[in-house]
Design a protein around this motif. Structure first.
Motif, PDB file in Angstrom:
ATOM      1  N   PHE A 120      46.267  15.277  47.932  1.00  0.00           N
ATOM      2  CA  PHE A 120      45.529  16.354  47.247  1.00  0.00           C
ATOM      3  C   PHE A 120      44.741  17.246  48.216  1.00  0.00           C
ATOM      4  N   SER A 121      43.936  16.645  49.086  1.00  0.00           N
ATOM      5  CA  SER A 121      43.038  17.437  49.940  1.00  0.00           C
ATOM      6  C   SER A 121      43.805  18.441  50.787  1.00  0.00           C
ATOM      7  N   GLY A 122      44.853  17.980  51.441  1.00  0.00           N
ATOM      8  CA  GLY A 122      45.627  18.882  52.289  1.00  0.00           C
ATOM      9  C   GLY A 122      46.279  19.992  51.507  1.00  0.00           C
ATOM     10  N   LEU A 123      46.818  19.664  50.327  1.00  0.00           N
ATOM     11  CA  LEU A 123      47.505  20.664  49.526  1.00  0.00           C
ATOM     12  C   LEU A 123      46.531  21.640  48.861  1.00  0.00           C
ATOM     13  N   MET A 124      45.319  21.161  48.605  1.00  0.00           N
ATOM     14  CA  MET A 124      44.308  22.035  48.003  1.00  0.00           C
ATOM     15  C   MET A 124      43.992  23.205  48.941  1.00  0.00           C
ATOM     16  N   GLY A 125      43.822  22.882  50.202  1.00  0.00           N
ATOM     17  CA  GLY A 125      43.549  23.939  51.168  1.00  0.00           C
ATOM     18  C   GLY A 125      44.701  24.924  51.259  1.00  0.00           C
TER      19      GLY A 125
END
Length: 627
Positions: free
Chosen positions: A595-600
């Motif tokens: 999630f975190s990487g794709l959110m950015g």
């Protein structure tokens, strides 16, 4: 300022007494005695100029002020730059108008915060100033309050008086003929706050200035930025003298200046004692041009080739003391030189530093012989045009005479390194006389409300708006707290509004955006767009940058210009699906851990057009479908 070389003193034993004069510009619409706006202008924008020469005038009792007299001996011409925002009052070609009501109201709020007794009737006085900073040769000043008090960590400090005054003209540059001033600042309302001589340490001086500064900013009606507040410090020690140091720009500087001035006075007293033990005296001034007829000293040769001369004064018993350091890189000789410079000389040479600067040993011996100076004596010389050489050496001789007496009372200027330089004698009562062109006013303290103190405001922001302590203090003590309150009242989310006004503006300033161009209306319209769903919070920095660079745009136009018009949820989902599909292997392997990487990546794809919470919800949903 750095004072690493300044020793620590026992301030109680030395009998340190200090007081402050705080000068703060008020942020009013118009000036104190006319309708000109209080806006700062660039000198290049001037559309006309006037030239004056100023002369001292006698007081009502027929007296001349010593400081004004010395200033008048410096032959200078003053040029004033005027603008389409200045008027004939600033040029001293029209009588002043009545006292500005807004300025009076703000000053009464300040009087309330300082616990001052307000006068029943306030009269306008003229304060003689002929350094060129006022076209009229005087500054208008009004006594509004007396007998106040503030509390500091070091104890109570009395507040002697509160004056409402005109700000002086802004110095632009010095020329060969004199000084150029700008009239944009002349007449801006200014309060001067004078404390009693109750301060007993450098830290106490800083604490008192901090407290007064906080009270001033609590009104929300004082100007901010470099040059809008100035602190003068009065310092003396037992057996020393009252010295007023002008133009201290920052709080740490106050502490440094007090330490430095204590050290200077202590060293001058030590020099006085040594001079008295030696039965020192100052001899007669004489012309010693013949001694340097064949000199190879560049300074002296240049003066002589231009038709000048060399004057000298023997300082009997001064040997080794003229070169004695009294502040870092400043000596008794520097004090003599400061006085010589006031009369147009470049400075002095003295035998504690010679031979040097091209002056030979033989010339030093001949100089001593010419003025009758022996082994324990010193000699000071000035090389300049004949009139300047005579005036300058007399001034240096007078200062040497004072060294035998001790510490002179005088006004000094603050240097960036924490030291000070001589400016002029202390002004006296002879510089004040009534202003007959402006009627008195009867101030009514009941007409104003007591402002909320900034520290109390920060506590309220925490409790009422849920701001964390750091952000609450940042916005409360910042200059935009009235704007923050207006934004919240219109419906802006408090934490977002506060962080935008403080953190976001700081960030884009560091990136080079001219944030000084941003107005209250820019921010309020921007908050309205965010609250209305027409702009994602993530797009605010880019829109603010656009507005700062082109302040004529509206907030809506800036959103369009930045390409940040809002997107629908369908468009958000389309962009998120594209990101998830591009990273399908990672999603399959890590599930929600991706999630975190794709959110950015998703936010980058949407370029601030969508709210982060909406993007987050859609992304979690799409990852959930594939894991």
């Amino acid at each position: 300022m750095s004072t690493d070389a300044t020793p620590e003193y026992d301030y109680e034993e030395l009998g340190l007494v200090a007081g402050l004069e705080i000068h703060q510009q008020l942020d009013t619409e118009t000036k104190l005695f006319c309708d000109s706006p209080t806006v700062e202008r660039d000198p290049d924008e001037a559309d006309r100029s006037i030239t004056r020469q100023l002369h001292p005038t006698k007081s009502e009792l027929g007296e001349l002020d010593d400081a004004a007299m010395e200033e008048s001996r410096v032959d200078r011409e003053f040029t004033y730059l005027a603008y389409d925002t200045t008027c004939l009052v600033e040029e001293d070609d029209e009588p002043p108008r009545r006292v500005d009501g807004e300025a009076l109201s703000v000053a009464l709020q300040i009087a309330d915060l300082l616990d001052l007794s307000v006068v029943d009737q306030a009269h306008v006085m003229r304060k003689l100033v002929i350094d060129g900073s006022n076209t009229s040769g005087f500054q208008r000043s009004i006594l509004l309050g007396q007998d106040g008090e503030i509390e500091t960590e070091s104890g109570s400090v009395s507040v002697v008086d509160l004056m409402l005054e005109e700000e002086s003209a802004k110095r632009v540059e010095e020329t060969d003929d004199g000084v150029v001033y700008s009239l944009d600042r002349l007449g801006v309302p200014l309060v001067e706050i004078g404390t009693g001589p109750d301060i007993r340490s450098p830290e106490g001086a800083r604490q008192a200035a901090e407290r007064i500064g906080m009270l001033l900013r609590s009104t929300g009606a004082v100007k901010r930025g470099l040059g809008t507040i100035r602190q003068d410090v009065n310092v003396s020690i037992a057996d020393g003298a009252r010295v007023e140091v002008k133009g201290v720009q920052d709080l740490q500087g106050i502490e440094d200046i007090v330490r430095g001035e204590v050290g200077r006075q202590a060293e001058l007293l030590a020099i006085r004692d040594e001079l008295r033990e030696r039965d020192a005296s100052v001899g007669d001034v004489s012309d010693v041009t013949d001694v340097f007829a064949d000199t190879e000293s560049g300074v002296i040769r240049g003066a002589l080739d231009a038709g000048g001369k060399v004057t000298a004064v023997p300082l009997f018993g001064f040997d080794g003391l003229v070169g004695r350091e009294i502040q870092p890189d400043r000596r008794l000789g520097t004090e003599l030189s400061d006085h010589a410079k006031r009369h147009g000389a470049g400075g002095i040479f003295h035998t504690d530093e010679l031979p040097a600067y091209g002056v030979t040993e033989a010339e030093v011996d001949a100089l001593r012989d010419a003025v009758g100076a022996g082994e324990g004596d010193a000699v000071a010389i000035v090389a300049a045009d004949p009139e300047t050489a005579d005036l300058a050496i007399e001034a240096a001789a007078d200062r040497a005479e004072t060294a035998i007496e001790g510490v002179p009372e005088e006004t000094r200027g603050a240097n960036d390194d924490g030291t000070t330089r001589y400016l002029r004698p202390l002004p006296g009562a002879a510089r004040m006389y009534p202003e007959t062109d402006v009627p008195p006013v009867e101030p009514d303290p009941s007409d104003v409300e007591t402002p909320e103190l900034l520290d109390e405001k920060a506590e309220r922001y925490e409790a009422e708006f849920g701001l964390d302590a750091g952000l609450a203090e940042q916005v409360a003590f910042g200059q935009r707290f009235p704007l923050f309150e207006a934004a919240v009242e219109r419906g802006a989310e408090p934490t977002f509004a506060a962080s935008t006004l403080e953190s976001t503006t700081t960030e884009i300033r560091r990136d080079g955006a001219p944030v000084e161009n941003l107005t209250d209306d820019h921010f309020l319209a921007l908050f309205d767009l965010v609250e209305g769903g027409d702009l994602a919070k993530e797009g605010v920095p880019e829109v603010l940058t656009t507005l700062a660079e082109d302040p004529d745009l509206t907030a809506s136009e800036a959103v369009e210009e930045a390409g940040l018009s809002g997107v629908s949820e369908a468009e958000v989902r389309e962009a998120v699906v594209e990101v998830v599909e591009r990273n399908a292997d990672q999603v399959e392997a890590e599930g929600m851990g991706a999630f975190s990487g794709l959110m950015g990546e998703a936010m980058g794809a949407l370029r601030g057009k969508a709210d982060g919470e909406v993007v987050s919800d859609v992304l979690r949903e799409e990852i959930g479908k594939r894991s």
